[in-house]
Design a protein around this motif. Sequence first.
Motif, mmCIF file in Angstrom:
data_model
loop_
_atom_site.group_PDB
_atom_site.id
_atom_site.type_symbol
_atom_site.label_atom_id
_atom_site.label_comp_id
_atom_site.label_asym_id
_atom_site.label_seq_id
_atom_site.Cartn_x
_atom_site.Cartn_y
_atom_site.Cartn_z
ATOM 1 N N LEU A 26 43.298 29.403 -26.275
ATOM 2 C CA LEU A 26 43.925 30.522 -26.717
ATOM 3 C C LEU A 26 44.213 30.156 -28.156
ATOM 4 O O LEU A 26 45.072 29.463 -28.368
ATOM 5 C CB LEU A 26 45.166 30.861 -25.938
ATOM 6 N N ALA A 27 43.750 31.224 -28.905
ATOM 7 C CA ALA A 27 43.997 31.022 -30.449
ATOM 8 C C ALA A 27 44.467 32.366 -31.013
ATOM 9 O O ALA A 27 43.998 33.467 -30.425
ATOM 10 C CB ALA A 27 42.593 30.612 -30.866
ATOM 11 N N GLY A 54 45.448 27.663 -32.301
ATOM 12 C CA GLY A 54 45.805 27.631 -30.958
ATOM 13 C C GLY A 54 45.722 26.514 -30.131
ATOM 14 O O GLY A 54 45.695 25.483 -30.634
ATOM 15 N N ASN A 55 46.037 26.708 -28.677
ATOM 16 C CA ASN A 55 45.816 25.551 -27.772
ATOM 17 C C ASN A 55 44.313 25.431 -27.181
ATOM 18 O O ASN A 55 43.786 26.295 -26.743
ATOM 19 C CB ASN A 55 46.773 26.048 -26.541
ATOM 20 N N ARG A 62 44.980 23.408 -32.455
ATOM 21 C CA ARG A 62 43.994 23.188 -33.499
ATOM 22 C C ARG A 62 43.947 24.167 -34.454
ATOM 23 O O ARG A 62 44.293 25.602 -34.035
ATOM 24 C CB ARG A 62 42.687 23.189 -32.576
ATOM 25 N N ASP A 63 43.589 24.008 -35.496
ATOM 26 C CA ASP A 63 43.482 25.000 -36.531
ATOM 27 C C ASP A 63 41.924 25.222 -36.843
ATOM 28 O O ASP A 63 41.570 24.157 -37.233
ATOM 29 C CB ASP A 63 44.161 24.962 -37.985
ATOM 30 N N ASN A 64 41.068 26.340 -36.696
ATOM 31 C CA ASN A 64 39.933 26.626 -37.135
ATOM 32 C C ASN A 64 39.969 27.447 -38.308
ATOM 33 O O ASN A 64 40.439 28.514 -38.181
ATOM 34 C CB ASN A 64 38.989 27.313 -35.853
ATOM 35 N N VAL A 113 46.030 18.332 -33.773
ATOM 36 C CA VAL A 113 46.532 17.352 -33.261
ATOM 37 C C VAL A 113 46.879 17.291 -31.922
ATOM 38 O O VAL A 113 46.829 18.452 -31.151
ATOM 39 C CB VAL A 113 48.020 17.363 -33.850
ATOM 40 N N SER A 114 47.308 16.287 -31.069
ATOM 41 C CA SER A 114 47.541 16.433 -29.642
ATOM 42 C C SER A 114 48.815 17.042 -29.441
ATOM 43 O O SER A 114 49.796 17.112 -30.216
ATOM 44 C CB SER A 114 47.939 14.926 -29.294
ATOM 45 N N LEU A 115 48.879 17.855 -28.395
ATOM 46 C CA LEU A 115 49.930 18.690 -28.056
ATOM 47 C C LEU A 115 51.319 17.683 -27.675
ATOM 48 O O LEU A 115 50.894 16.529 -27.218
ATOM 49 C CB LEU A 115 49.822 19.632 -26.619
ATOM 50 N N ASN A 116 52.501 17.977 -28.001
ATOM 51 C CA ASN A 116 53.511 17.131 -27.679
ATOM 52 C C ASN A 116 53.901 17.343 -26.325
ATOM 53 O O ASN A 116 54.456 18.511 -25.824
ATOM 54 C CB ASN A 116 54.620 17.599 -28.663
ATOM 55 N N SER A 117 53.985 16.298 -25.412
ATOM 56 C CA SER A 117 54.321 16.364 -24.243
ATOM 57 C C SER A 117 55.761 16.791 -23.868
ATOM 58 O O SER A 117 56.325 17.223 -22.774
ATOM 59 C CB SER A 117 54.208 14.941 -23.477
#
Length: 149
Positions: A26-27, A54-55, A62-64, A113-117
Amino acid sequence: MKKTALRAGAAMLTVAAVLGVGSPALAVQWGSQSSPYIAYSNKVAQAKGWGDYGNYNNQYARDNSYQYDAKAGGQSVYVHVEFGFFLKEGYSGSFKETARTTSASWVFKQVQVSLNSQSEKSRGTTQVCEDTAYSWDPCSDPGYTSFSY
């Protein structure tokens, strides 16, 4: 490395929610090819950019982006992204920058970057900039996109 401080601007805050587990992506778009973010120096456009934040697979923020050197062949241009996460005890963030380009065509770049848990919400702060030697990098006003996960 970006040498400017964030400036307050007329950037729009966009919020989106991710529904369901394992959704592929989802961006939220920032800018567009016809209405890109623009970095100016002495009132002359130096760098242009647009893309989405997005996720991706509930694993990455992520940023595209697509970036364009408005004065091709001169100083290189890049997109600066601050990846932020809202935590119970505050806010955590880091930044990444895309590889530089001097192309007069739209060039695709990606940073993540990895999502923060420990969080359920991420905010991306995005700017397009021109990399200038021995001086502050001119950057566009920042744009803000967010998503929940």
